[in-house]
Write an enzyme that holds these catalytic residues in place. Structure first.
Site, PDB file in Angstrom:
ATOM      1  N   ASP A 148     -51.337  53.732 -24.602  1.00 34.07           N
ATOM      2  CA  ASP A 148     -50.162  52.880 -24.388  1.00 34.07           C
ATOM      3  C   ASP A 148     -50.522  51.443 -24.766  1.00 34.07           C
ATOM      4  O   ASP A 148     -51.617  51.181 -25.272  1.00 34.07           O
ATOM      5  CB  ASP A 148     -49.656  52.964 -22.930  1.00 34.07           C
ATOM      6  N   HIS A 161     -36.866  58.852 -27.411  1.00 37.01           N
ATOM      7  CA  HIS A 161     -35.486  58.357 -27.223  1.00 37.01           C
ATOM      8  C   HIS A 161     -35.400  56.832 -27.308  1.00 37.01           C
ATOM      9  O   HIS A 161     -34.313  56.276 -27.345  1.00 37.01           O
ATOM     10  CB  HIS A 161     -34.877  58.899 -25.914  1.00 37.01           C
ATOM     11  N   ASP A 177     -51.383  51.044 -30.733  1.00 39.95           N
ATOM     12  CA  ASP A 177     -50.016  51.130 -31.209  1.00 39.95           C
ATOM     13  C   ASP A 177     -49.813  52.543 -31.757  1.00 39.95           C
ATOM     14  O   ASP A 177     -50.453  52.925 -32.739  1.00 39.95           O
ATOM     15  CB  ASP A 177     -49.840  50.074 -32.315  1.00 39.95           C
ATOM     16  N   PHE A 178     -48.939  53.329 -31.099  1.00 34.03           N
ATOM     17  CA  PHE A 178     -48.820  54.735 -31.506  1.00 34.03           C
ATOM     18  C   PHE A 178     -48.193  54.937 -32.885  1.00 34.03           C
ATOM     19  O   PHE A 178     -48.148  56.052 -33.385  1.00 34.03           O
ATOM     20  CB  PHE A 178     -48.172  55.606 -30.427  1.00 34.03           C
TER      21      PHE A 178
HETATM   22  C1  LIG Z   1     -39.763  54.903 -21.762  1.00 29.76           C
HETATM   23  S1  LIG Z   1     -41.467  54.658 -21.500  1.00 29.76           S
HETATM   24  C2  LIG Z   1     -42.020  56.310 -21.062  1.00 29.76           C
HETATM   25  C3  LIG Z   1     -43.255  56.280 -20.211  1.00 29.76           C
HETATM   26  C4  LIG Z   1     -43.760  57.653 -19.767  1.00 29.76           C
HETATM   27  N1  LIG Z   1     -44.195  58.453 -20.889  1.00 29.76           N
HETATM   28  C5  LIG Z   1     -42.717  58.373 -18.941  1.00 29.76           C
HETATM   29  O1  LIG Z   1     -42.355  59.499 -19.266  1.00 29.76           O
HETATM   30  O2  LIG Z   1     -42.254  57.816 -17.933  1.00 29.76           O
HETATM   31  C6  LIG Z   1     -42.075  54.468 -23.170  1.00 29.76           C
HETATM   32  C7  LIG Z   1     -43.546  54.103 -23.222  1.00 29.76           C
HETATM   33  O3  LIG Z   1     -43.920  53.891 -24.590  1.00 29.76           O
HETATM   34  C8  LIG Z   1     -44.833  52.799 -24.621  1.00 29.76           C
HETATM   35  N2  LIG Z   1     -44.835  52.187 -25.962  1.00 29.76           N
HETATM   36  C9  LIG Z   1     -43.807  51.537 -26.576  1.00 29.76           C
HETATM   37  N3  LIG Z   1     -44.174  51.125 -27.798  1.00 29.76           N
HETATM   38  C10 LIG Z   1     -45.462  51.513 -27.958  1.00 29.76           C
HETATM   39  C11 LIG Z   1     -46.389  51.396 -29.034  1.00 29.76           C
HETATM   40  N4  LIG Z   1     -46.037  50.805 -30.198  1.00 29.76           N
HETATM   41  N5  LIG Z   1     -47.628  51.924 -28.878  1.00 29.76           N
HETATM   42  C12 LIG Z   1     -47.994  52.540 -27.717  1.00 29.76           C
HETATM   43  N6  LIG Z   1     -47.137  52.692 -26.667  1.00 29.76           N
HETATM   44  C13 LIG Z   1     -45.890  52.191 -26.787  1.00 29.76           C
HETATM   45  C14 LIG Z   1     -44.278  51.867 -23.562  1.00 29.76           C
HETATM   46  O4  LIG Z   1     -45.210  50.900 -23.158  1.00 29.76           O
HETATM   47  C15 LIG Z   1     -43.880  52.833 -22.463  1.00 29.76           C
HETATM   48  O5  LIG Z   1     -44.925  53.072 -21.561  1.00 29.76           O
END
Ligand SMILES: C[S@@+](CC[C@H](N)C(=O)[O-])C[C@H]1O[C@@H](n2cnc3c(N)ncnc32)[C@H](O)[C@@H]1O
Length: 336
Positions: free
Chosen positions: A198, A242, A223-224
């Site tokens: 994350d 989503h 960064d994924f």
């Molecule tokens: C809506 S949250 C979902 C969190 C968790 N997986 C859940 O089910 O509750 C989306 C997650 O994606 C992470 N995220 C967003 N952009 C990202 C990126 N570019 N690289 C890594 N993580 C990222 C956010 O920090 C967040 O924790």
């Protein structure tokens, strides 16, 4: 019936004024009033002194929250928390305090520009805050912390229970948030190792949450779109896709595919929008996605298509009742 009288008018008035109550909730939560009421009833006078508020203004806000069912008011302008109000405390399981805070600031500010979204299809958040949602969180660690806490109190996606994880030695939770899901999986599978990917501030919070599981978890701030660790047996994307357009979601999926071994498994967990039907919970989250970020809530068929066009083969789909009635799905896939 006269359209200017009766229950229809009351129902519509309730809808039109619902943000007033939400903002009143936000304000007292921000002042810490629910925590001050944890030990029992207190008077508006007493509370106003403690939180440095105007006594009469605070009384009127508390009275409105009492009529909304969050508090009770008794003689002497004494207020106590009711069951829904308890959830605004910071120290209760499933607390909605972080939601109240973020809805009352970043979310409501974005909704004031919903016309921009309607005209352009772009997130109003970006117009109001001058940057995209996650870039803004990167620049505001204190808000990032609140957002991550709000995600952490969501239920673990129920459809996960139908996925057989026997034999999975290493599982990567991509965009795993504060680690609530990974913690539950690792508790249930004592021989499994977990990797949480994350953004940096989120990883900091996850380390705190997963403290007890210690050496079975690896934390990677990455960064994924660019990096996903390779050679794990299973990869989970829970409530991640989503948040993104089809193009961006496909980019994440291609990064996962490139990192996955030949027989690796991908599990997608999402609440879905019913095909052609109406679901209030799914539609509300979708509305939030529309105004706040460039994502949207998809139907099950749309997730299948996204996977197929990103080089995956769907191997199983499990459905379970999700939050407030939405259909939660676990879609399992392998490399096509
Ligand atoms: C809506 S949250 C979902 C969190 C968790 N997986 C859940 O089910 O509750 C989306 C997650 O994606 C992470 N995220 C967003 N952009 C990202 C990126 N570019 N690289 C890594 N993580 C990222 C956010 O920090 C967040 O924790």
């Amino acid at each position: 019936m006269n359209p200017r009288t009766g229950t229809e008018r009351n129902v519509l008035f309730g809808i039109l004024s619902s943000t007033w109550i939400a903002q009143a909730c936000y304000a007292v939560t921000k002042l810490g009033v629910p925590d001050l009421l944890a030990a029992g009833p207190r008077s508006a006078t007493d509370l106003a002194k403690e939180v440095d508020a105007d006594e009469r203004a605070l009384y009127r806000v508390l009275r409105a929250l009492a009529t909304a069912g969050l508090l009770t008011e008794s003689a002497g302008r004494m207020f106590a928390l009711r069951r829904h109000g308890e959830l605004l405390r910071s120290d209760v399981p499933g607390s909605l305090r972080p939601n109240s805070l973020i809805y009352g600031e970043e979310v409501i500010r974005s909704f004031t520009e919903i016309m921009y979204t309607l005209r352009t299809g772009r997130p109003a958040f970006d117009k109001v805050h001058g940057t995209s949602f996650y870039a803004y969180l990167d620049e505001h660690p204190e808000i990032d912390q609140i957002f991550t806490s709000a995600q952490g109190v969501l239920e673990v996606p129920p459809a996960l229970a139908a996925c057989d994880l026997t034999g999975v030695a290493t599982l990567v939770d991509i965009g795993g948030g504060d680690g609530a899901l990974l913690a539950e999986i690792l508790q249930a599978h004592q021989a499994m190792r977990g990797v949480l990917v994350d953004r940096p501030e989120v990883i900091r919070q996850a380390k705190h949450r997963l403290d007890g599981i210690g050496d079975r978890v690896e934390f990677i701030d990455a960064d994924f779109f660019r990096f996903v660790p390779d050679n794990a047996d299973a990869y989970v994307l829970s409530r991640v896709l989503h948040n993104w357009t089809d193009d961006k979601a496909a980019e994440i999926l291609r990064t996962v595919r490139a990192a996955m071994p030949e027989n690796g498994r991908l599990i997608i967990l999402e609440d879905t929008v019913p095909d052609g039907g109406q679901d209030r919970s799914a539609s509300l989250v979708d509305l939030l996605m529309l105004v706040m970020m460039e994502g949207y809530d998809r139907t099950e068929a749309e997730y299948h298509e996204l996977l197929t066009t990103s080089g995956f083969r769907v191997t199983a789909t499990h459905r379970a009742p999700g939050a407030r009635g939405a259909v939660n799905v676990a879609i399992e896939a392998g490399r096509a």
